[in-house]
Design an enzyme around this catalytic site. Structure first.
Site, PDB file in Angstrom:
ATOM      1  N   ASP A   1     -40.975   7.929 -13.757  1.00  0.00           N
ATOM      2  CA  ASP A   1     -41.935   7.876 -14.861  1.00  0.00           C
ATOM      3  C   ASP A   1     -42.820   6.661 -14.638  1.00  0.00           C
ATOM      4  O   ASP A   1     -42.323   5.564 -14.398  1.00  0.00           O
ATOM      5  CB  ASP A   1     -41.208   7.744 -16.200  1.00  0.00           C
ATOM      6  CG  ASP A   1     -40.560   9.051 -16.624  1.00  0.00           C
ATOM      7  OD1 ASP A   1     -40.708  10.038 -15.885  1.00  0.00           O
ATOM      8  OD2 ASP A   1     -39.903   9.084 -17.672  1.00  0.00           O
TER       9      ASP A   1
ATOM     10  N   ASP B   1     -40.638  21.911 -21.267  1.00  0.00           N
ATOM     11  CA  ASP B   1     -39.621  21.195 -22.043  1.00  0.00           C
ATOM     12  C   ASP B   1     -39.172  22.128 -23.159  1.00  0.00           C
ATOM     13  O   ASP B   1     -40.008  22.613 -23.919  1.00  0.00           O
ATOM     14  CB  ASP B   1     -40.203  19.921 -22.683  1.00  0.00           C
ATOM     15  CG  ASP B   1     -40.691  18.922 -21.639  1.00  0.00           C
ATOM     16  OD1 ASP B   1     -40.321  19.058 -20.455  1.00  0.00           O
ATOM     17  OD2 ASP B   1     -41.459  18.010 -22.010  1.00  0.00           O
TER      18      ASP B   1
END
Lengths: 251, 193
Positions: free
Chosen positions: A11, A130
């Protein structure tokens, strides 16, 4: 034989690596380019960089980072986060990214998947999904699992495949950050639903979790962040164990 | 030595240029016929869809130039497929350098094939110091069948040509620029041809 892939996910915020636990409480885990080189040396099969910068300034640093990674790293990598147009993708591919991953922009305008597949080829279009299981239904969510959509996971997966996605990166929001294993039941159902590769994400905590997601979840690749970043699982040890379990792996 | 990467608008050529840079070689990107003809080594890359890539080659006249080249030429991925007779992708004719057809994987396997696969039956200096069953990175939905010009095979659904050679022309289905140390060795071997 085609092998299963192990994919560390980095990330990135304003050019630095961070990892969210349930997508909050970020901790710094280093310089992305150095980390990427180290992962390539240590046997990672592929890398994913997810840009979580909220500002335009932060996003601009992403292009520099992608260039540096492409210059210095000899394995493929995917870039995701905030990609919403053909131009965004064109820029990233020109900087040397191999694939891009789109998520909320595909929900907002599903035609984008077709446009990207037509222009750049399905092989570089990863659709990240997601999803959260609520009352037995897997529902697609946005913004790190905070915003529910009307899409059912399996229907949406079928749609993104038919629109030209080359791969699905499925993150279970129920499992993400828990280190209690991947969502193997949903993964196995996904594998039956679509005929494109699936990357399992969310829940990696132990080597056994990777074995399970390949054997039970039928995943083509497994993605994890903190277990790799903080040295809890060594990629070579993991791969040796997978091989012992007769899972095809690159060693 | 001059190495030119043909830049005709198809694909991620920067990665190939960077891979050469890691080997200490400054490869030039060019679509200029004179520069390509004058090069010692030519890389013919390609990512994307076959018929539109072929269309771009035709627009720049490179479809006529490439088959006439006499120095070592290395086609990568779609580049290799475009060097074949014909591709089922967009039903396009290729450059006809390799006498073989390009077919699509069936629904019995996941398409595209994405990831690391082993290469076997290695039959060329291109694979000098590269072992049988070495891993290379591949991303493709179409494949060249086995033929007389096959110099390496991989298995996905069935055996297929993962590398081809005809005279000075070489083609690899995998991405050496993304295949870690083994891929770098192959690029080095190509430069040493």
């Amino acid at each position: 034989m085609l092998t299963k892939r192990i994919i560390p996910c980095l990330d990135i915020k304003n050019g630095r690596t961070v990892k969210g636990v349930n997508f909050v409480n970020l901790r710094d885990a280093g310089d992305p380019v150095e980390l990427a080189k180290q992962y390539a040396r240590l046997g990672a099969d592929e890398l994913v960089f997810l840009d979580i910068s909220a500002t335009l300034e932060g996003r601009k640093t992403m292009h520099d980072m992608v260039l540096k990674v492409a210059e210095q790293v000899n394995i493929p990598f995917t870039v995701g986060g905030g990609i919403s147009s053909i131009k965004d993708v064109d820029d990233l591919l020109h900087c040397g990214a191999d694939k891009v991953s789109i998520n909320s922009s595909a929900i907002k305008r599903p035609e984008l998947i077709n446009e990207l597949a037509d222009k750049f080829g399905s092989q570089c279009v990863v659709v990240a999904i997601d999803a959260k299981q609520i009352d037995n239904e897997w529902m697609v969510h946005l913004a790190g699992g905070t915003i529910p959509t009307k899409h059912y996971l399996f229907d949406w997966a079928k749609e993104v495949e038919s629109r030209g996605a080359g791969e699905i990166l499925f993150t279970s929001m129920n499992n993400d950050g828990t280190k209690s294993g991947f969502a193997n039941e949903a993964l196995a159902k996904l594998a039956e639903t679509v005929n494109i590769p699936i990357i399992a994400s969310g829940g990696a905590g132990t080597i056994q979790h990777f074995i399970d997601t390949f054997k039970i979840g039928k995943a083509d690749a497994a993605l994890a962040a903190s277990v790799f970043h903080f040295g809890e699982i060594d990629i070579i040890d993991l791969k040796k164990e997978l091989k012992k379990q007769h899972i095809e792996i690159r060693l | 030595m001059k190495t030119v990467i043909i830049n005709y608008g198809a694909g991620n050529i920067k990665s190939i240029q960077f891979a050469f840079k890691r080997l200490g070689v400054d490869a030039q990107l060019s679509k200029d016929p004179e520069a390509i003809e004058a090069a010692d080594k030519v890389i013919f890359p390609g990512v994307g869809e076959a018929s539109s890539a072929m269309h771009m080659l035709k627009q720049s006249g490179l479809d006529r130039l490439i088959p006439k080249l006499t120095q070592p030429v290395l086609g990568i991925c779609l580049g290799m497929q475009l060097m074949c007779n014909h591709s089922d992708e967009g039903q396009t004719n290729g450059l006809g350098i390799f006498d073989v057809e390009v077919k699509r994987f069936s629904k019995a396997v996941k398409v595209p094939q994405m990831g690391w696969n082993t290469i076997h039956n290695l039959k060329s200096n291109l694979f000098h110091n590269i072992n049988d069953a070495e891993f290379m990175y591949l991303v493709h939905s179409y494949y060249a069948e086995i033929c007389q010009e096959t110099i390496a095979t991989s298995h996905y659904e069935s055996e297929y040509s993962t590398a081809l050679k005809s005279d000075n022309f070489y083609g690899v289905q995998f991405h050496p620029e993304k295949s870690s140390l083994a891929g770098e060795r192959l690029l080095k071997n190509f430069l040493n041809l």
